[in-house]
Design an enzyme around this catalytic site. Structure first.
Site, short mmCIF file in Angstrom:
data_model
loop_
_atom_site.label_atom_id
_atom_site.label_comp_id
_atom_site.label_asym_id
_atom_site.label_seq_id
_atom_site.Cartn_x
_atom_site.Cartn_y
_atom_site.Cartn_z
N ASN A 9 -61.76 70.00 3.46
CA ASN A 9 -61.74 70.35 4.88
C ASN A 9 -63.12 70.90 5.21
O ASN A 9 -63.42 72.05 4.91
CB ASN A 9 -60.64 71.40 5.13
CG ASN A 9 -60.69 71.94 6.54
OD1 ASN A 9 -61.34 71.36 7.42
ND2 ASN A 9 -60.01 73.05 6.78
N TRP A 10 -63.93 70.05 5.83
CA TRP A 10 -65.32 70.45 6.09
C TRP A 10 -65.43 71.46 7.23
O TRP A 10 -66.49 72.01 7.45
CB TRP A 10 -66.17 69.22 6.42
CG TRP A 10 -66.36 68.26 5.29
CD1 TRP A 10 -65.85 68.36 4.02
CD2 TRP A 10 -67.13 67.05 5.32
NE1 TRP A 10 -66.25 67.27 3.28
CE2 TRP A 10 -67.04 66.46 4.05
CE3 TRP A 10 -67.88 66.41 6.31
CZ2 TRP A 10 -67.68 65.25 3.73
CZ3 TRP A 10 -68.52 65.21 6.00
CH2 TRP A 10 -68.42 64.64 4.72
N LYS A 11 -64.35 71.64 7.97
CA LYS A 11 -64.37 72.51 9.15
C LYS A 11 -65.53 72.08 10.06
O LYS A 11 -65.84 70.89 10.12
CB LYS A 11 -64.45 73.99 8.73
CG LYS A 11 -63.38 74.32 7.68
CD LYS A 11 -63.19 75.78 7.46
CE LYS A 11 -62.10 75.97 6.39
NZ LYS A 11 -61.71 77.35 6.21
N HIS A 93 -53.79 74.20 10.84
CA HIS A 93 -54.66 75.07 10.04
C HIS A 93 -54.66 76.45 10.67
O HIS A 93 -54.63 76.59 11.90
CB HIS A 93 -56.08 74.49 9.98
CG HIS A 93 -56.93 75.22 8.99
ND1 HIS A 93 -57.51 76.44 9.28
CD2 HIS A 93 -57.25 74.94 7.71
CE1 HIS A 93 -58.16 76.87 8.21
NE2 HIS A 93 -58.01 75.98 7.24
N GLU A 95 -56.89 78.50 11.24
CA GLU A 95 -57.96 78.75 12.22
C GLU A 95 -57.55 78.21 13.60
O GLU A 95 -57.93 78.76 14.62
CB GLU A 95 -59.28 78.14 11.72
CG GLU A 95 -59.85 78.99 10.59
CD GLU A 95 -60.70 78.25 9.58
OE1 GLU A 95 -61.11 77.11 9.84
OE2 GLU A 95 -60.93 78.83 8.50
N GLU A 164 -51.61 77.79 2.60
CA GLU A 164 -52.91 78.44 2.67
C GLU A 164 -52.72 79.89 3.12
O GLU A 164 -52.63 80.17 4.32
CB GLU A 164 -53.82 77.73 3.67
CG GLU A 164 -54.15 76.30 3.29
CD GLU A 164 -55.49 75.86 3.84
OE1 GLU A 164 -56.28 75.32 3.07
OE2 GLU A 164 -55.76 76.09 5.04
N GLY A 170 -61.69 81.30 2.87
CA GLY A 170 -63.09 81.62 3.11
C GLY A 170 -63.48 83.03 2.72
O GLY A 170 -64.57 83.49 3.04
N SER A 208 -59.96 79.48 -0.91
CA SER A 208 -60.97 79.81 -1.92
C SER A 208 -60.71 79.12 -3.26
O SER A 208 -60.94 79.71 -4.32
CB SER A 208 -61.10 81.33 -2.10
OG SER A 208 -61.51 81.93 -0.88
N GLY A 229 -62.06 74.17 1.40
CA GLY A 229 -63.05 74.35 2.45
C GLY A 229 -64.46 74.42 1.89
O GLY A 229 -65.10 73.42 1.61
N GLY A 230 -64.93 75.65 1.67
CA GLY A 230 -66.31 75.87 1.26
C GLY A 230 -66.75 75.03 0.07
O GLY A 230 -67.86 74.46 0.07
P1 PGA Z 1 -61.76 77.74 1.74
O1 PGA Z 1 -60.99 77.03 2.96
O2 PGA Z 1 -61.60 76.83 0.55
O3 PGA Z 1 -63.18 77.85 2.20
O4 PGA Z 1 -61.11 79.06 1.53
C1 PGA Z 1 -59.77 76.38 2.77
C2 PGA Z 1 -59.22 75.93 4.10
O5 PGA Z 1 -59.34 76.68 5.08
O6 PGA Z 1 -58.65 74.82 4.22
#
Ligand code: PGA
Length: 246
Positions: A9-11, A93, A95, A164, A170, A208, A229-230
């Site tokens: 997930n590149w956001k 998600h 966010e 999640e 993050g 994470s 994500g990251g």
């Molecule tokens: P993260 O993000 O791996 O940076 O914690 C995961 C996500 O929000 O899908």
């Protein structure tokens, strides 16, 4: 055992230059014991589709509209994502739930329209830190998933669920393998009450996930992959996680 699925997930992180380096490295990866997919910002889906066509790496979007095409400024319809070769679309998600006020029902409606257009929704559920500390983790994730089950009926077997924990996204904090497994097992039991196919559904962990914690998480019986994500922004890290899934 299900073949693990790792979804990046590149956001809102991408540029044409960075994407081409990352995708070239993913394209070249060989001999992985898992499937890979990337979810770039919508604007880049055409480029990503062109770069990945004919490879083993799938792609998807980070969100879709709950509506069919029409007067919805700024939105992207599921049918359009399908036209650009998406296999997946993330819905709900945290966010989007937090920053865009997405409700459980809207998330479920998005999953429904995604399925109607041949996309596989990756439906995210997860509790905040205060909910966990208040002992509400089970109630929160079950409430989020129950609306999806109610909205999709037996078609719920066609979705992917991503657990999640919001406090782990993050932040560098990760659920322990035991904490994650406990919630995954709960979600699978809830799904089993709705579909006979629950055992063969992919349940992804996100929050994470990194090369150094992926193996222990992915070794859990009800964790069938990751939503990353990251660590999905660097090919070396994403592929290290992929190798941990062997
Ligand atoms: P993260 O993000 O791996 O940076 O914690 C995961 C996500 O929000 O899908």
């Amino acid at each position: 055992m299900l073949r693990p699925l790792l979804v990046g997930n590149w956001k809102m992180n991408a540029s044409r230059e960075a994407n081409s380096t990352l995708l070239a490295a993913l394209r070249e990866a060989r001999g992985l014991a898992c499937d890979l997919a990337v979810c770039p910002p919508t604007l880049f889906l055409g480029d990503v589709a062109a770069a990945l066509l004919g490879s083993d790496v799938a792609w998807g979007a980070q969100d879709c509209s709950a509506h069919e095409p029409g007067a919805y400024t700024g939105e992207t319809a599921a049918v359009m994502l399908k036209e650009f070769g998406c296999r997946y679309v993330i819905t709900g998600h945290s966010e989007r739930r937090t920053m865009h006020g997405e409700t459980d029902q809207l998330v479920a409606d998005k999953a429904k329209i995604a399925l109607a257009h041949g996309l596989i929704p990756i439906v995210c559920v997860g509790e905040t830190l205060s909910e966990r500390e208040a002992g509400q983790t089970h109630a929160v994730v079950m409430r989020q998933l129950s609306v999806v089950i109610h909205t999709l009926g037996h078609c719920v077997s066609q979705i992917i669920v991503a657990y999640e924990p919001v406090w782990a996204i993050g932040t560098g904090l990760t659920a322990t393998p035991e904490q994650a497994q406990e919630v995954h097992a709960l979600l699978r039991t809830q799904l089993a009450a709705a579909t006979a196919a629950a055992a063969s559904m992919h349940l992804l962990y996100g929050g994470s996930m990194k090369p150094d914690n992926a193996a222990a998480l992915l070794a859990q019986p009800d964790i069938n992959g990751g939503l990353i994500g990251g660590a999905a922004l660097k090919a070396a890290d994403f592929l290290a996680i992929a190798r941990a899934a062997q």
